[in-house]
Scaffold this motif. Structure first.
Motif, PDB file in Angstrom:
ATOM      1  N   TRP A   1       0.630  -1.212  -0.001  1.00 12.08           N
ATOM      2  CA  TRP A   1      -0.004   0.193   0.110  1.00 12.08           C
ATOM      3  C   TRP A   1       0.872   1.206   0.114  1.00 12.08           C
ATOM      4  CZ3 TRP A   1      -4.504   2.233  -0.486  1.00 12.08           C
ATOM      5  CH2 TRP A   1      -4.749   3.631   0.147  1.00 12.08           C
ATOM      6  N   HIS A   2       0.584   2.017  -0.980  1.00 16.35           N
ATOM      7  CA  HIS A   2       1.303   3.294  -0.920  1.00 16.35           C
ATOM      8  C   HIS A   2       0.270   4.573  -0.857  1.00 16.35           C
ATOM      9  CE1 HIS A   2       5.338   2.170  -2.189  1.00 16.35           C
ATOM     10  NE2 HIS A   2       4.507   1.219  -2.840  1.00 16.35           N
ATOM     11  N   ALA A   3       0.298   5.296   0.198  1.00 15.45           N
ATOM     12  CA  ALA A   3      -0.598   6.583   0.294  1.00 15.45           C
ATOM     13  C   ALA A   3       0.031   7.617  -0.751  1.00 15.45           C
ATOM     14  CB  ALA A   3      -0.723   6.986   1.585  1.00 15.45           C
ATOM     15  N   TYR A   4      -0.996   8.389  -1.326  1.00 13.84           N
ATOM     16  CA  TYR A   4      -0.222   9.145  -2.370  1.00 13.84           C
ATOM     17  C   TYR A   4       0.432  10.538  -1.537  1.00 13.84           C
ATOM     18  CZ  TYR A   4      -4.199   7.489  -5.284  1.00 13.84           C
ATOM     19  OH  TYR A   4      -4.822   6.649  -6.011  1.00 13.84           O
TER      20      TYR A   4
ATOM     21  N   ARG B   1      -7.219   7.418  -1.254  1.00 17.55           N
ATOM     22  CA  ARG B   1      -6.272   8.055  -0.458  1.00 17.55           C
ATOM     23  C   ARG B   1      -4.700   7.505  -0.980  1.00 17.55           C
ATOM     24  NH1 ARG B   1      -5.895   5.807   4.055  1.00 17.55           N
ATOM     25  NH2 ARG B   1      -5.335   7.797   5.228  1.00 17.55           N
ATOM     26  N   GLY B   2      -4.759   6.214  -1.859  1.00 18.21           N
ATOM     27  CA  GLY B   2      -3.440   5.666  -2.238  1.00 18.21           C
ATOM     28  C   GLY B   2      -4.011   4.698  -3.214  1.00 18.21           C
ATOM     29  N   PHE B   3      -2.959   3.714  -3.325  1.00 23.73           N
ATOM     30  CA  PHE B   3      -3.006   2.628  -4.001  1.00 23.73           C
ATOM     31  C   PHE B   3      -2.595   1.146  -3.456  1.00 23.73           C
ATOM     32  CE2 PHE B   3       0.559   4.793  -5.410  1.00 23.73           C
ATOM     33  CZ  PHE B   3       1.504   3.949  -5.367  1.00 23.73           C
ATOM     34  N   TYR B   4      -3.015   0.161  -4.078  1.00 28.64           N
ATOM     35  CA  TYR B   4      -2.352  -1.111  -3.743  1.00 28.64           C
ATOM     36  C   TYR B   4      -1.686  -1.673  -4.970  1.00 28.64           C
ATOM     37  CZ  TYR B   4      -5.203  -1.546   0.431  1.00 28.64           C
ATOM     38  OH  TYR B   4      -5.884  -1.187   1.838  1.00 28.64           O
ATOM     39  N   VAL B   5      -0.524  -2.400  -4.612  1.00 26.89           N
ATOM     40  CA  VAL B   5       0.190  -2.931  -5.695  1.00 26.89           C
ATOM     41  C   VAL B   5       0.232  -4.524  -5.335  1.00 26.89           C
ATOM     42  CG1 VAL B   5       2.278  -2.999  -6.850  1.00 26.89           C
ATOM     43  CG2 VAL B   5       1.352  -1.011  -6.016  1.00 26.89           C
ATOM     44  N   LEU B   6       0.143  -5.498  -6.286  1.00 31.58           N
ATOM     45  CA  LEU B   6       0.115  -6.704  -6.060  1.00 31.58           C
ATOM     46  C   LEU B   6       1.304  -7.254  -6.938  1.00 31.58           C
ATOM     47  CD1 LEU B   6      -3.659  -7.815  -6.394  1.00 31.58           C
ATOM     48  CD2 LEU B   6      -2.407  -6.786  -4.418  1.00 31.58           C
ATOM     49  N   ILE B   7       2.446  -7.699  -6.474  1.00 35.07           N
ATOM     50  CA  ILE B   7       3.547  -7.979  -7.325  1.00 35.07           C
ATOM     51  C   ILE B   7       3.750  -9.650  -7.230  1.00 35.07           C
ATOM     52  CG2 ILE B   7       5.952  -7.372  -7.418  1.00 35.07           C
ATOM     53  CD1 ILE B   7       5.296  -5.086  -5.874  1.00 35.07           C
ATOM     54  N   TYR B   8       4.312 -10.108  -8.355  1.00 38.82           N
ATOM     55  CA  TYR B   8       4.972 -11.454  -8.302  1.00 38.82           C
ATOM     56  C   TYR B   8       6.497 -11.159  -8.901  1.00 38.82           C
ATOM     57  CZ  TYR B   8       5.862 -16.245 -10.403  1.00 38.82           C
ATOM     58  OH  TYR B   8       6.232 -17.582 -10.386  1.00 38.82           O
TER      59      TYR B   8
ATOM     60  N   ALA C   1      -1.204   6.643  -8.950  1.00 41.15           N
ATOM     61  CA  ALA C   1      -0.969   4.986  -9.125  1.00 41.15           C
ATOM     62  C   ALA C   1      -0.144   5.039 -10.693  1.00 41.15           C
ATOM     63  CB  ALA C   1      -2.269   4.237  -9.475  1.00 41.15           C
ATOM     64  N   GLY C   2      -0.569   5.814 -11.520  1.00 46.57           N
ATOM     65  CA  GLY C   2      -0.112   5.934 -12.738  1.00 46.57           C
ATOM     66  C   GLY C   2       1.551   6.596 -12.562  1.00 46.57           C
ATOM     67  N   ASP C   3       1.731   7.229 -11.679  1.00 50.52           N
ATOM     68  CA  ASP C   3       2.990   7.477 -11.397  1.00 50.52           C
ATOM     69  C   ASP C   3       3.943   6.772 -11.056  1.00 50.52           C
ATOM     70  OD1 ASP C   3       5.264   9.682 -10.998  1.00 50.52           O
ATOM     71  OD2 ASP C   3       4.573  10.071  -8.936  1.00 50.52           O
ATOM     72  N   TYR C   4       3.377   5.820 -10.048  1.00 44.82           N
ATOM     73  CA  TYR C   4       4.092   4.537  -9.687  1.00 44.82           C
ATOM     74  C   TYR C   4       4.523   3.983 -10.800  1.00 44.82           C
ATOM     75  CZ  TYR C   4       4.911  -0.153  -7.489  1.00 44.82           C
ATOM     76  OH  TYR C   4       5.301  -1.146  -7.194  1.00 44.82           O
ATOM     77  N   ILE C   5       3.681   3.625 -11.610  1.00 45.40           N
ATOM     78  CA  ILE C   5       3.828   2.775 -12.658  1.00 45.40           C
ATOM     79  C   ILE C   5       4.974   3.311 -13.626  1.00 45.40           C
ATOM     80  CG2 ILE C   5       3.065   1.682 -15.047  1.00 45.40           C
ATOM     81  CD1 ILE C   5       0.426   1.505 -13.598  1.00 45.40           C
ATOM     82  N   ARG C   6       4.934   4.668 -13.751  1.00 43.60           N
ATOM     83  CA  ARG C   6       6.046   5.167 -14.679  1.00 43.60           C
ATOM     84  C   ARG C   6       7.444   5.064 -14.096  1.00 43.60           C
ATOM     85  NH1 ARG C   6       1.419   8.646 -15.546  1.00 43.60           N
ATOM     86  NH2 ARG C   6       2.042  10.171 -13.842  1.00 43.60           N
ATOM     87  N   GLN C   7       7.464   5.493 -12.710  1.00 42.04           N
ATOM     88  CA  GLN C   7       8.472   5.475 -12.136  1.00 42.04           C
ATOM     89  C   GLN C   7       9.306   4.027 -12.107  1.00 42.04           C
ATOM     90  OE1 GLN C   7       9.296   7.789  -8.589  1.00 42.04           O
ATOM     91  NE2 GLN C   7       7.473   8.783  -8.626  1.00 42.04           N
ATOM     92  N   ALA C   8       8.443   2.982 -11.837  1.00 44.31           N
ATOM     93  CA  ALA C   8       8.781   1.774 -11.715  1.00 44.31           C
ATOM     94  C   ALA C   8       9.593   1.030 -12.845  1.00 44.31           C
ATOM     95  CB  ALA C   8       7.737   0.645 -11.252  1.00 44.31           C
TER      96      ALA C   8
ATOM     97  N   VAL D   1      -1.823  -2.944 -10.201  1.00 46.98           N
ATOM     98  CA  VAL D   1      -2.110  -1.608  -9.372  1.00 46.98           C
ATOM     99  C   VAL D   1      -3.298  -1.195  -9.426  1.00 46.98           C
ATOM    100  CG1 VAL D   1      -0.947   0.744  -9.275  1.00 46.98           C
ATOM    101  CG2 VAL D   1       0.377  -1.075 -10.382  1.00 46.98           C
ATOM    102  N   ILE D   2      -3.840  -1.086  -8.268  1.00 41.94           N
ATOM    103  CA  ILE D   2      -5.233  -0.666  -7.934  1.00 41.94           C
ATOM    104  C   ILE D   2      -5.458   0.499  -7.171  1.00 41.94           C
ATOM    105  CG2 ILE D   2      -7.606  -1.817  -6.991  1.00 41.94           C
ATOM    106  CD1 ILE D   2      -6.223  -4.369  -6.763  1.00 41.94           C
TER     107      ILE D   2
END
Length: 215
Positions: free
Chosen positions: A63-66, A162-169, A83-90, A157-158
């Protein structure tokens, strides 16, 4: 004669913060972490498998809060405005310069999440140099003889309010001609499909019922 008991394939997991529920592989170790400033991480760690980095297959829920800064183990601060910013940075910071998109960033299929929420899914591959004493889940470069972990990582990424969840494998693409990724891909898909959000973040109010669009 009594029939033998068959071990279940999955266990139903409820977050210690009460913000989500999901199905995870039966018997996997659970390790949680929180900095109490807008970040939580739960890792589900499976049995030894030489095709995974350090011999440890895993699944993660974060979980990441904005706009909440979180300090990584190497001292670097991460902060995401959406959430889009997270994807771009990753994609830019974790997997360049040798990034290959196995599955391009795209919306989840209808019904992929049981509670109907929207999100984005992608699968990326990229080699990463690792210390020489790590032998599990690595390959040796033919020219230099240096060990690399050829990563193949899946993300869901959901976004919430207030923020977003990330499920990762975080799997491996190849080692000695064998791919680690397909081994636990069904387990990751089950985690995704069963993932049910109860609160808008660990310290948030009950989650809104309406699906949220990716900012």
């Amino acid at each position: 004669m009594l029939a033998s008991c068959k071990q279940p394939k999955y266990a139903h997991y409820a977050s210690i913060w009460g913000d989500y529920q999901c199905d995870v592989p039966w018997g996997w170790q659970v390790v949680t972490d929180s900095d109490k400033k807008g970040f939580t991480n739960t890792n589900f760690i499976g049995p030894f498998d030489p095709n995974f980095l350090m011999g440890a297959p895993s699944l993660s829920v974060r979980w990441h809060a904005y706009n909440a800064a979180h300090r990584l183990p190497d001292g670097v601060l991460e902060i995401y405005s959406s959430a889009g910013d997270y994807i771009r940075q990753a994609l830019q910071d974790l997997y360049q310069p040798h990034l290959t998109m196995i599955e391009n960033v795209g919306p989840l299929k209808k019904g992929e999440l049981l509670d109907g929420r929207q999100g984005q899914r992608f699968v990326v591959s990229s080699p990463s140099r690792v210390p020489g004493d790590l032998k599990w889940g690595t390959v040796l470069d033919a020219d230099t003889g240096q060990p690399y972990n050829v990563r193949q990582h899946a993300y869901v990424v959901i976004p919430m309010q207030r923020g977003f969840y990330v499920l990762i494998y975080p799997a491996t693409k190849e080692r000695d001609g064998k791919e680690g990724y397909p081994v636990y891909e069904p387990q990751f898909n089950q985690l995704v499909h069963s993932f049910r959000i109860l609160k808008d973040g660990p310290d948030g109010p009950p989650a809104p019922a309406a699906p949220q669009r990716l900012p």
